[in-house]
Scaffold this motif. Structure first.
Motif, short mmCIF file in Angstrom:
data_model
loop_
_atom_site.label_atom_id
_atom_site.label_comp_id
_atom_site.label_asym_id
_atom_site.label_seq_id
_atom_site.Cartn_x
_atom_site.Cartn_y
_atom_site.Cartn_z
N ARG A 35 -2.80 0.11 0.00
CA ARG A 35 -3.38 1.17 -0.63
C ARG A 35 -3.35 1.19 -2.04
O ARG A 35 -3.63 1.51 -3.05
CB ARG A 35 -2.37 2.35 -0.37
CG ARG A 35 -2.27 2.77 0.97
CD ARG A 35 -1.20 3.92 1.14
NE ARG A 35 -0.77 3.84 2.75
CZ ARG A 35 0.64 4.24 2.94
NH1 ARG A 35 1.41 4.65 1.93
NH2 ARG A 35 1.10 4.47 4.32
N ARG A 36 -2.94 -0.20 -2.50
CA ARG A 36 -2.60 -0.61 -3.75
C ARG A 36 -3.74 -0.55 -5.00
O ARG A 36 -3.50 0.01 -6.07
CB ARG A 36 -2.03 -2.10 -4.02
CG ARG A 36 -1.68 -2.58 -5.28
CD ARG A 36 -0.95 -3.95 -5.10
NE ARG A 36 -1.48 -5.08 -4.60
CZ ARG A 36 -2.63 -5.79 -5.25
NH1 ARG A 36 -2.90 -5.34 -6.62
NH2 ARG A 36 -3.49 -6.52 -4.58
N THR A 37 -4.95 -0.88 -4.58
CA THR A 37 -6.17 -0.86 -5.21
C THR A 37 -7.24 0.07 -4.61
O THR A 37 -7.07 0.17 -3.39
CB THR A 37 -6.72 -1.98 -5.62
OG1 THR A 37 -7.23 -2.60 -4.54
CG2 THR A 37 -5.44 -2.95 -6.33
N PRO A 38 -8.12 0.71 -5.38
CA PRO A 38 -9.30 1.46 -4.74
C PRO A 38 -10.11 0.54 -3.84
O PRO A 38 -10.73 0.90 -2.79
CB PRO A 38 -10.05 1.84 -6.07
CG PRO A 38 -9.28 1.94 -7.20
CD PRO A 38 -8.24 1.02 -7.11
N ALA A 39 -10.30 -0.83 -4.14
CA ALA A 39 -11.05 -1.88 -3.47
C ALA A 39 -10.38 -2.06 -2.13
O ALA A 39 -11.12 -1.86 -1.17
CB ALA A 39 -11.28 -2.98 -4.01
N LEU A 40 -9.01 -2.12 -2.14
CA LEU A 40 -8.26 -2.11 -0.74
C LEU A 40 -8.27 -0.90 0.25
O LEU A 40 -8.40 -1.11 1.25
CB LEU A 40 -6.98 -2.48 -1.06
CG LEU A 40 -6.44 -4.01 -1.53
CD1 LEU A 40 -5.10 -4.16 -2.19
CD2 LEU A 40 -6.70 -5.04 -0.38
N ARG A 41 -8.21 0.28 -0.67
CA ARG A 41 -8.50 1.29 0.12
C ARG A 41 -9.82 1.61 0.72
O ARG A 41 -10.02 1.95 1.80
CB ARG A 41 -7.82 2.54 -0.70
CG ARG A 41 -6.41 2.63 -1.25
CD ARG A 41 -6.11 4.07 -1.76
NE ARG A 41 -6.84 4.45 -3.10
CZ ARG A 41 -6.32 3.66 -4.34
NH1 ARG A 41 -5.17 3.14 -4.38
NH2 ARG A 41 -6.98 4.19 -5.41
N ARG A 42 -10.66 1.23 0.02
CA ARG A 42 -12.22 1.46 0.38
C ARG A 42 -12.19 0.24 1.78
O ARG A 42 -12.74 0.77 2.72
CB ARG A 42 -13.18 1.00 -0.55
CG ARG A 42 -14.43 1.13 -0.26
CD ARG A 42 -15.58 0.92 -1.15
NE ARG A 42 -15.43 -0.36 -1.97
CZ ARG A 42 -14.99 -0.34 -3.12
NH1 ARG A 42 -14.36 0.44 -3.82
NH2 ARG A 42 -14.72 -1.66 -3.78
#
Length: 331
Positions: A18-25
């Motif tokens: 969940r750390r970055t928007p890219a990881l969440r995406r």
């Protein structure tokens, strides 16, 4: 720093993804895309300019010309479809305007089809409530009850007229027993076997329909509890959806959406056709009212609402925010 207790404590850290928007995406389980959204629209006979609906800020009763513009925009945005509701200038007990080829809904179908062609699926509500002087979804007996089988005969003719106007998908919403089978037979017999049916299978007698009744200038007398579903019943909604699939529905719908997400999930697990859910007028107006008072972040609430309906299992979401949500998603 105090390490989590247990042998796997320091290893199992779900927050990593969940750390970055890219990881969440990367690991998002549910998508929300314009192609999954259908825009319901209202077109009113005789209007010279769009008429705002006070209980649904941002939504209007369209003229035929403004409807064409809305449809063209919907196609440009890549929406999944447009659902038409017609509001006639006059009504009668039999809802005869619904089967008039020159009636507002049928000419609107032709208008929109001429505007967008096959770039956007054109859907139409197949029900009598906007056309009857008593506001019910069918014709009445002498005692004032809705006559199921007499209504089916009118629905069959509505389907034929809408097909002749060019509709891609009909949406029977009256909750009459056997409506899908009768409509399928009527379409096939008239050579319109390529017209699909989006069945309003689990349509509940909901308190959240209030703003819609302003939108269609409803003249409802009494209520619709004798034919729309009891909000207490979930299994019945699944049964209705399964019956509609057996009768030839190409898609099934749960309406409303937010108060019935459990039914959306149960229907999705029970049938093998696409499932739609209708994010209805009262659900729309609640968010708009809260946002107008500064109580919530409006745009975030819109997307979260639609995502929740998709997460529950809806393949398609009918929503008055469809065009705006598509623009937000493009960002």
């Amino acid at each position: 720093m105090i390490e989590p207790t247990g042998p796997l404590g320091p290893v199992i850290r779900p927050r990593r993804m969940r750390r970055t928007p890219a990881l969440r995406r990367l690991v998002a389980e549910t998508t929300l895309e314009p192609r999954q959204l259908v825009l319901p629209v209202f077109v009113r006979e005789g209007l010279s300019e769009p008429h705002p609906i006070s209980s649904m800020p941002g939504v209007v009763q369209h003229t035929r010309a403004s409807l064409r513009k809305a449809a063209a925009e919907a196609a440009d945005l890549g929406l999944g479809g447009i659902m038409l509701f017609g509001i006639p200038s006059s009504k009668d007990a039999d809802g005869s305007g619904a089967i008039d080829p020159d009636g507002i809904l049928n000419v609107a179908i032709a208008d929109v089809k001429a505007e967008v062609g096959d770039a956007l699926p054109v859907m139409a509500d197949l029900c009598l409530d906007e056309f009857t002087s008593h506001g019910h979804c069918g014709v009445l007996t002498d005692s004032g009850a809705v006559d199921n089988d007499a209504t089916l005969a009118v629905y069959a003719e509505m389907a034929r007229v809408q097909a002749a106007a060019g509709v891609d998908i009909v949406g029977p919403s009256g909750m009459m027993d056997g409506q899908v089978a009768v409509i399928r037979d009527a379409l096939d017999a008239s050579g319109a076997d390529d017209v699909a049916i989006l069945a309003y299978s689990a349509k509940y007698a909901s308190a959240f329909f209030g703003p819609f009744r302003e939108a269609v200038d409803s003249s409802l007398e009494g209520d619709r509890r004798s034919y729309q579903q009891d909000p207490a019943n979930g299994l019945e909604g699944v049964r209705e959806a399964m019956l509609d699939v057996e009768q030839g529905a190409d898609m099934v719908m749960v309406k409303p959406a937010l108060a019935y997400l459990d039914v959306v999930r149960a229907v999705r697990e029970a049938v093998d056709v696409p499932v739609a859910a209708y994010n209805i007028s009262g659900e729309y107006s609640m968010v708009e009212a809260a946002a107008a008072n500064g109580w919530i972040d409006r745009e975030a609430a819109i997307l979260e609402t639609l995502l929740s309906i998709r997460r529950a299992g809806a393949d398609v979401v009918l929503t008055y925010w469809a065009a705006e949500a598509a623009r937000l998603l493009r960002r």
